[in-house]
Design a protein around this motif. Sequence first.
Motif, PDB file in Angstrom:
ATOM      1  N   ALA A   4       0.767  -1.204   0.019  1.00  0.00           N
ATOM      2  CA  ALA A   4       0.051   0.004  -0.036  1.00  0.00           C
ATOM      3  C   ALA A   4       0.890   1.274  -0.058  1.00  0.00           C
ATOM      4  N   ASP A   5       1.736   1.118   0.699  1.00  0.00           N
ATOM      5  CA  ASP A   5       2.727   2.427   0.689  1.00  0.00           C
ATOM      6  C   ASP A   5       3.748   2.374  -0.185  1.00  0.00           C
ATOM      7  N   HIS A   6       3.818   1.522  -1.553  1.00  0.00           N
ATOM      8  CA  HIS A   6       4.810   1.524  -2.340  1.00  0.00           C
ATOM      9  C   HIS A   6       3.950   1.841  -3.860  1.00  0.00           C
ATOM     10  N   ARG A   7       2.782   2.506  -3.734  1.00  0.00           N
ATOM     11  CA  ARG A   7       1.887   2.648  -4.995  1.00  0.00           C
ATOM     12  C   ARG A   7       2.701   3.811  -5.915  1.00  0.00           C
ATOM     13  N   GLU A   8       3.550   4.588  -5.483  1.00  0.00           N
ATOM     14  CA  GLU A   8       4.315   5.535  -6.282  1.00  0.00           C
ATOM     15  C   GLU A   8       5.536   4.863  -6.872  1.00  0.00           C
ATOM     16  N   THR A   9       5.956   3.554  -6.650  1.00  0.00           N
ATOM     17  CA  THR A   9       7.031   2.969  -7.231  1.00  0.00           C
ATOM     18  C   THR A   9       7.247   3.188  -8.614  1.00  0.00           C
ATOM     19  N   ALA A  10       6.043   2.680  -9.328  1.00  0.00           N
ATOM     20  CA  ALA A  10       6.066   2.652 -10.861  1.00  0.00           C
ATOM     21  C   ALA A  10       6.305   4.049 -11.550  1.00  0.00           C
ATOM     22  N   SER A  11       5.852   5.079 -10.847  1.00  0.00           N
ATOM     23  CA  SER A  11       6.367   6.467 -11.435  1.00  0.00           C
ATOM     24  C   SER A  11       7.926   6.776 -11.173  1.00  0.00           C
ATOM     25  N   VAL A  13      10.145   4.634 -10.702  1.00  0.00           N
ATOM     26  CA  VAL A  13      10.960   3.621 -11.601  1.00  0.00           C
ATOM     27  C   VAL A  13      11.094   4.225 -13.056  1.00  0.00           C
ATOM     28  N   LEU A  14       9.965   4.658 -13.436  1.00  0.00           N
ATOM     29  CA  LEU A  14       9.970   5.209 -14.983  1.00  0.00           C
ATOM     30  C   LEU A  14      10.703   6.415 -15.039  1.00  0.00           C
ATOM     31  N   ILE A  15      10.871   7.173 -14.031  1.00  0.00           N
ATOM     32  CA  ILE A  15      11.720   8.334 -13.975  1.00  0.00           C
ATOM     33  C   ILE A  15      13.177   7.981 -14.147  1.00  0.00           C
ATOM     34  N   GLY A  16      13.475   6.956 -13.129  1.00  0.00           N
ATOM     35  CA  GLY A  16      14.823   6.644 -13.241  1.00  0.00           C
ATOM     36  C   GLY A  16      15.262   5.905 -14.601  1.00  0.00           C
ATOM     37  N   ALA A  17      14.189   5.236 -15.196  1.00  0.00           N
ATOM     38  CA  ALA A  17      14.666   4.589 -16.401  1.00  0.00           C
ATOM     39  C   ALA A  17      15.013   5.627 -17.420  1.00  0.00           C
ATOM     40  N   MET A  18      14.197   6.846 -17.257  1.00  0.00           N
ATOM     41  CA  MET A  18      14.222   7.973 -18.254  1.00  0.00           C
ATOM     42  C   MET A  18      15.675   8.429 -18.227  1.00  0.00           C
ATOM     43  N   LEU A  19      16.044   8.744 -16.890  1.00  0.00           N
ATOM     44  CA  LEU A  19      17.544   9.164 -16.661  1.00  0.00           C
ATOM     45  C   LEU A  19      18.592   8.355 -17.118  1.00  0.00           C
ATOM     46  N   MET A  20      18.509   7.030 -16.891  1.00  0.00           N
ATOM     47  CA  MET A  20      19.532   5.998 -17.553  1.00  0.00           C
ATOM     48  C   MET A  20      19.103   6.035 -18.964  1.00  0.00           C
ATOM     49  N   SER A  21      18.201   6.256 -19.666  1.00  0.00           N
ATOM     50  CA  SER A  21      18.101   6.095 -21.149  1.00  0.00           C
ATOM     51  C   SER A  21      18.820   7.387 -21.492  1.00  0.00           C
ATOM     52  N   PHE A  22      18.698   8.448 -21.145  1.00  0.00           N
ATOM     53  CA  PHE A  22      19.340   9.706 -21.421  1.00  0.00           C
ATOM     54  C   PHE A  22      20.932   9.470 -21.557  1.00  0.00           C
ATOM     55  N   LEU A  23      21.305   9.043 -20.263  1.00  0.00           N
ATOM     56  CA  LEU A  23      22.941   8.733 -19.923  1.00  0.00           C
ATOM     57  C   LEU A  23      23.264   7.990 -21.049  1.00  0.00           C
ATOM     58  N   VAL A  24      22.557   6.727 -21.429  1.00  0.00           N
ATOM     59  CA  VAL A  24      23.013   5.820 -22.604  1.00  0.00           C
ATOM     60  C   VAL A  24      22.969   6.595 -23.775  1.00  0.00           C
ATOM     61  N   ALA A  25      21.759   7.214 -24.258  1.00  0.00           N
ATOM     62  CA  ALA A  25      21.535   7.885 -25.605  1.00  0.00           C
ATOM     63  C   ALA A  25      22.608   9.179 -25.937  1.00  0.00           C
ATOM     64  N   GLN A  26      23.041   9.875 -24.886  1.00  0.00           N
ATOM     65  CA  GLN A  26      24.017  10.831 -25.213  1.00  0.00           C
ATOM     66  C   GLN A  26      25.423  10.224 -24.792  1.00  0.00           C
ATOM     67  N   TYR A  27      25.822   9.060 -24.812  1.00  0.00           N
ATOM     68  CA  TYR A  27      27.108   8.728 -24.585  1.00  0.00           C
ATOM     69  C   TYR A  27      28.000   8.871 -25.816  1.00  0.00           C
ATOM     70  N   HIS A  28      27.693   9.094 -26.944  1.00  0.00           N
ATOM     71  CA  HIS A  28      28.457   9.359 -28.057  1.00  0.00           C
ATOM     72  C   HIS A  28      28.366  10.801 -28.477  1.00  0.00           C
ATOM     73  N   HIS A  29      27.532  11.546 -28.074  1.00  0.00           N
ATOM     74  CA  HIS A  29      27.118  12.913 -28.291  1.00  0.00           C
ATOM     75  C   HIS A  29      26.958  13.550 -26.804  1.00  0.00           C
ATOM     76  N   ARG A  30      28.065  13.855 -26.182  1.00  0.00           N
ATOM     77  CA  ARG A  30      28.047  14.256 -24.795  1.00  0.00           C
ATOM     78  C   ARG A  30      27.318  15.717 -24.801  1.00  0.00           C
ATOM     79  N   PHE A  31      26.331  15.773 -23.852  1.00  0.00           N
ATOM     80  CA  PHE A  31      25.539  17.205 -23.740  1.00  0.00           C
ATOM     81  C   PHE A  31      26.100  17.495 -22.443  1.00  0.00           C
ATOM     82  N   THR A  32      26.251  18.820 -22.329  1.00  0.00           N
ATOM     83  CA  THR A  32      26.506  19.669 -20.990  1.00  0.00           C
ATOM     84  C   THR A  32      25.315  20.465 -20.807  1.00  0.00           C
ATOM     85  N   VAL A  33      25.203  20.815 -19.375  1.00  0.00           N
ATOM     86  CA  VAL A  33      24.147  21.836 -18.902  1.00  0.00           C
ATOM     87  C   VAL A  33      24.771  23.094 -18.492  1.00  0.00           C
ATOM     88  N   ASP A  34      23.910  24.306 -18.912  1.00  0.00           N
ATOM     89  CA  ASP A  34      24.227  25.341 -18.628  1.00  0.00           C
ATOM     90  C   ASP A  34      23.890  25.456 -17.059  1.00  0.00           C
TER      91      ASP A  34
END
Length: 304
Positions: A4-11, A13-34
């Motif tokens: 019951a107290d883990h109903r937010e887990t899916a969202s 996890v998805l946010i974490g997966a998006m972060l990991m996907s970005f890190l992988v996708a930009q591996y060969h085209h490195r981005f920097t943040v202003d």
Amino acid sequence: MFRADHRETASWVLIGAMLMSFLVAQYHHRFTVDPIRAAPAMAAVTALALALAIGKYTARPRLVAGARAFLQMTLFTVLGVVLAYALAANAGKLWDARLAAADRAIGFNWPVVLALLDKSPPLIWLFGLAYHSLTLQMIVVIVALSGMGKFDTLRTMVCAAILSGFVTILISGLTPAMGNLFDPSRYAHLWPSIAWLEQGLISGLRDGSLRVLDLTMLMGIVSFPSFHATLAAIFIWAFGAMPRLAVPGRVWAVLTIVATPVFGGHYGVDVIMGLFLAPPAIIASRHITRRRRAPHLMDSAQPA
């Protein structure tokens, strides 16, 4: 199994997966943040996290639900846009010719539509404001659902938005497109579409000239499928949980969907595919965010 107290887990996890996907996708085209221009986004995330902590400390479930939803959607928005940028930097041949051909095959005649719409400035304002109000719709939905104690609906809506957005961005990386472009200078009243305004951004991502992320100027560059249409469809479902807002809220969201091809610069097939993504995202999110124990405890309004 979700407790019951883990109903937010899916969202989360998805946010974490998006972060990991970005890190992988930009591996060969490195981005920097202003760093300076990242400050407003960081301040917003910090403020929302603080509001969430205060809500938990003071036992105010409405504050907790609203702050958490805004925090998740803010993180999703930032990560979603930068992930789309990284995928665009790695994308192959543009799909515009194929998407335009698909539109013609199912009967969309955009020159005729644009010419007719250009003759009606009131409709341009109605549809234009509806299209550009999607963030405002999100704010209204989150505030209303959290304020009414519709926590299960709010949780499902946020998870469905993140899930469908993540899927949309991944698909767009395989089907890159500039969008259904039209030159606004050829019309008397039509506004420039988002796709028209984003041409330089997409070109810079593809040719490598844009590698510094300005978090104050993030723009969605996804064409196929249209996440604008997907999110508006999810809001149509969410407004149904609020009887007093159901009719005006749904009309508002429908106007947004109708306006998306012109003001977003989307192909008709973009919008159709975006609409198809909403129902399975809602169904999946209802399943993965529901309570799995204490079935006698149902979602109901709780005192703030």
